[in-house]
Design a protein around this motif. Sequence first.
Motif, PDB file in Angstrom:
ATOM      1  N   GLU A 183       0.813  -1.153   0.196  1.00 45.43           N
ATOM      2  CA  GLU A 183      -0.074   0.106   0.141  1.00 45.43           C
ATOM      3  C   GLU A 183       0.620   1.143  -0.080  1.00 45.43           C
ATOM      4  O   GLU A 183       0.664   2.153  -0.892  1.00 45.43           O
ATOM      5  CB  GLU A 183      -0.922  -0.072   1.239  1.00 45.43           C
ATOM      6  N   ASP A 212       5.086  12.222   3.533  1.00 40.69           N
ATOM      7  CA  ASP A 212       3.510  11.897   3.639  1.00 40.69           C
ATOM      8  C   ASP A 212       3.198  10.862   4.091  1.00 40.69           C
ATOM      9  O   ASP A 212       2.219  10.662   4.987  1.00 40.69           O
ATOM     10  CB  ASP A 212       2.839  12.043   2.157  1.00 40.69           C
ATOM     11  N   ILE A 213       3.991   9.869   3.586  1.00 43.45           N
ATOM     12  CA  ILE A 213       3.449   8.282   3.921  1.00 43.45           C
ATOM     13  C   ILE A 213       4.020   8.295   5.591  1.00 43.45           C
ATOM     14  O   ILE A 213       3.239   7.793   6.563  1.00 43.45           O
ATOM     15  CB  ILE A 213       4.624   7.324   3.257  1.00 43.45           C
ATOM     16  N   LEU A 225       1.997   1.875  -3.499  1.00 42.58           N
ATOM     17  CA  LEU A 225       1.137   2.312  -4.139  1.00 42.58           C
ATOM     18  C   LEU A 225       0.951   3.810  -3.942  1.00 42.58           C
ATOM     19  O   LEU A 225       0.686   4.663  -4.927  1.00 42.58           O
ATOM     20  CB  LEU A 225      -0.316   1.698  -3.999  1.00 42.58           C
ATOM     21  N   ARG A 226       0.743   4.256  -2.525  1.00 45.29           N
ATOM     22  CA  ARG A 226       0.570   5.824  -2.360  1.00 45.29           C
ATOM     23  C   ARG A 226       1.773   6.513  -2.935  1.00 45.29           C
ATOM     24  O   ARG A 226       1.536   7.466  -3.479  1.00 45.29           O
ATOM     25  CB  ARG A 226       0.728   6.021  -1.006  1.00 45.29           C
ATOM     26  N   MET A 227       2.944   5.849  -3.022  1.00 42.69           N
ATOM     27  CA  MET A 227       4.111   6.683  -3.281  1.00 42.69           C
ATOM     28  C   MET A 227       4.023   6.659  -5.154  1.00 42.69           C
ATOM     29  O   MET A 227       4.292   7.433  -5.717  1.00 42.69           O
ATOM     30  CB  MET A 227       5.485   5.968  -3.123  1.00 42.69           C
ATOM     31  N   ALA A 228       3.452   5.707  -5.657  1.00 42.27           N
ATOM     32  CA  ALA A 228       3.545   5.502  -6.951  1.00 42.27           C
ATOM     33  C   ALA A 228       2.407   6.719  -7.583  1.00 42.27           C
ATOM     34  O   ALA A 228       2.597   7.170  -8.538  1.00 42.27           O
ATOM     35  CB  ALA A 228       2.967   4.219  -7.391  1.00 42.27           C
ATOM     36  N   VAL A 229       1.319   7.004  -6.734  1.00 40.84           N
ATOM     37  CA  VAL A 229       0.540   7.823  -7.456  1.00 40.84           C
ATOM     38  C   VAL A 229       0.948   9.397  -6.726  1.00 40.84           C
ATOM     39  O   VAL A 229      -0.176  10.156  -6.876  1.00 40.84           O
ATOM     40  CB  VAL A 229      -1.212   7.848  -6.794  1.00 40.84           C
ATOM     41  N   GLY A 230       2.069   9.530  -6.137  1.00 37.07           N
ATOM     42  CA  GLY A 230       2.462  10.749  -5.836  1.00 37.07           C
ATOM     43  C   GLY A 230       2.663  11.219  -4.411  1.00 37.07           C
ATOM     44  O   GLY A 230       3.023  12.354  -4.099  1.00 37.07           O
ATOM     45  N   GLY A 231       2.420  10.203  -3.416  1.00 40.52           N
ATOM     46  CA  GLY A 231       3.007  10.396  -2.037  1.00 40.52           C
ATOM     47  C   GLY A 231       4.244  10.374  -2.011  1.00 40.52           C
ATOM     48  O   GLY A 231       4.946   9.743  -2.255  1.00 40.52           O
ATOM     49  N   LYS A 232       4.660  11.421  -1.133  1.00 38.93           N
ATOM     50  CA  LYS A 232       6.235  11.725  -0.970  1.00 38.93           C
ATOM     51  C   LYS A 232       6.376  10.876   0.308  1.00 38.93           C
ATOM     52  O   LYS A 232       5.465  10.420   1.203  1.00 38.93           O
ATOM     53  CB  LYS A 232       6.178  13.120  -0.650  1.00 38.93           C
ATOM     54  N   ASP A 271      12.567   2.570  -2.657  1.00 39.86           N
ATOM     55  CA  ASP A 271      11.923   3.157  -4.022  1.00 39.86           C
ATOM     56  C   ASP A 271      10.647   2.567  -3.982  1.00 39.86           C
ATOM     57  O   ASP A 271       9.926   1.501  -3.588  1.00 39.86           O
ATOM     58  CB  ASP A 271      12.757   2.302  -5.026  1.00 39.86           C
ATOM     59  N   PRO A 272       9.626   3.409  -4.687  1.00 38.43           N
ATOM     60  CA  PRO A 272       8.246   2.873  -4.773  1.00 38.43           C
ATOM     61  C   PRO A 272       8.242   1.362  -5.405  1.00 38.43           C
ATOM     62  O   PRO A 272       7.220   0.763  -4.896  1.00 38.43           O
ATOM     63  CB  PRO A 272       7.701   4.057  -5.548  1.00 38.43           C
ATOM     64  N   ILE A 273       8.965   1.142  -6.380  1.00 35.05           N
ATOM     65  CA  ILE A 273       8.757   0.086  -7.084  1.00 35.05           C
ATOM     66  C   ILE A 273       9.235  -1.119  -6.023  1.00 35.05           C
ATOM     67  O   ILE A 273       8.616  -2.452  -6.240  1.00 35.05           O
ATOM     68  CB  ILE A 273       9.535  -0.135  -8.374  1.00 35.05           C
TER      69      ILE A 273
END
Lengths: 247, 406
Positions: free
Chosen positions: B313, B326-327, B316-323, B398-400
């Motif tokens: 999760e 933010d997380i 995913l939040r990072m993939a849609v632009g969460g810094k 990393d988001p991935i």
Amino acid sequence: MSKEIIKIEDLTREFIMGAETVRALRGISFTINEGEFVTIMGSSGSGKSTLLNILGCLDQPTSGIYEIDGVKMKDLSKNQLATIRNEKIGFIFQSYNLLARTSALENVELPLFYNSKVSSEERRERAIKAIEMVGLKDRMDHTPSQLSGGQQQRVAIARSLVNNPVMILADEATGNLDTRTAYEIMSIFQELNKQGITIIFVTHEPDIATFSNRTIVLKDGNIIQDKLNQKVQSASAELAKLPKEEH
Amino acid sequence: MRLINLLKIAFKAIVLNKTRTLLTMLGIIIGVASVIAMLAIGEGSKESIRETISSMGSNMITIRPGADNRGPARGSGGDVQTLTLKDYEKIKQEATLLSYITPVVNGGGQVINGSNNWPSTIYGVNPEYLNIKVVDLQSGSMFTDAEVKSASKVALIGQTVVDNVFPDGQDPVGQMIRFDNIPFKVIGVLEEKGENTFGQDQDDVVIAPYTTVQKRILAIDYLNQIMASAISEDDAPDAVTQVTEILRSQHKLMDSDDDDFHVRSMEELISTFSSTSEMLTILLVAVASISLLIGGIGIMNIMYVSVKERTKEIGLRMAVGGKGSDILMQFLIEAILISITGGILGVILGLGATVFIEKFLNWPTSVALYSIVISFAVCAITGIFFGWYPARKASSLDPITALRYE
């Protein structure tokens, strides 16, 4: 033609797996112009998903240059990359990656939560508009588990759209879907492309590639073919040809 | 704006995972509640001991005979006869820091009234005894100095004795009773005092002039103890020193000799018992700390696992632009909300348990503010730290990598 949006040069990506170094991308270069619909093809292990992840700023190349609108991604901080992902890129995954137990509408809203310029009224408004665009207005209160695979993918598409991105990157977005649903999804992509959004679509199904106007084929981390598609098929027309009972 | 959004996200995540949230909170609730309740019991018993001792007269001083160390054979304090009426008179004359003083002789025996009888203890004292012990009379009156002088056979009795030898409810004042076959006229009934903390029934007594008890019942010429009260509680330690000096010179003790008596003020008794109950409190705190620790480990586990299982999760939040920040903020807010809510519920439960213990188990309790603060702080810090720490790790991926995490 129109202006260059993506430019990569001699891009490589290596993974270290224990003692071995796997070279997923071995120095590839290309440019993509605004408004193109590109499919990236190749067998599994050819590096196409790795490439897409780098294009989506989810992953970093080992070496080489990647530019969006002339800005080198290498020079950006993690936070700036997050802002790019948030404002310029819509990413669609093969496995949808929706938040469980969360309504379709709230899933679509998610990217806007991380965009502090958008007020909560505007957020809702834009999410509803995006969900209307993918034809799920009557199901926006459903949670992912109450939706079919095709519907979940549409929610994911709406989520990628909601920030008005300049490009949408899709990683095998039709890979888990049956032909009819896949064509439905493709017709949505074609519709979005017509509105000017650049689309880069990773797939291993040749028939999906016929809906795009350019196909790049990868093999073992190298580009082996990069051709423009002279005869672009219309997904909605193909959809009409399919026998009805298949659904 | 950003903070409000993150608050909303965190709140949704909490509501979405009710069971997990509840389990996490449970650790905090039980940890906080048990510490509060345990410390309330410890503090309560400490206070009740102090109260009991104070109610016995907080400026009271007792002088008991001590072991006679002068001869070759040493006896125990109980059998020695080093305290005499002369000592009493000498102290009465010379001690300036005492307001009341009475000799005490006591012995056990059977109180008899017709066919009713009851084993009790008779205390031979002078009229000042009531002032020293801070006891009032329910009815009747105290004997006088004249009655002491004449060794009159008059007595006052406590409520327990009244209940047992006057079961018909008749007024004991003016009646005759016998103590060890010596007839006494009951002239008064002592105010009911109940049991003290040590479980001693303070109403199971007979009070009579010390002369009468000494001569007619015990047939002794020494005293069991001398009781006095200092002018004030603050003067008690000085009064103890004064009495000690008087008695040493009275007993002609050399500087090298040990005292052949013991002088104790209530202050000493209070500190003795306080230290005992302090031990009890330390024990309870130790137990409570362990439960707090276990609660903390529970919080840690759940927080750690819940962040781990949400790595995807996070991706995913990072993939849609969460810094990353933010997380991190989202998880920190979640952890704070859970810890604070759990902490508050824990305080409520702890106070509830304390009331329950007080009401239904009849244990004295006293809630200490510091126990609330400490337990709340420990649980909140544990919860926040173990929500923050794995989230920080996840948000730096990393988001991935986060997305691919299984």
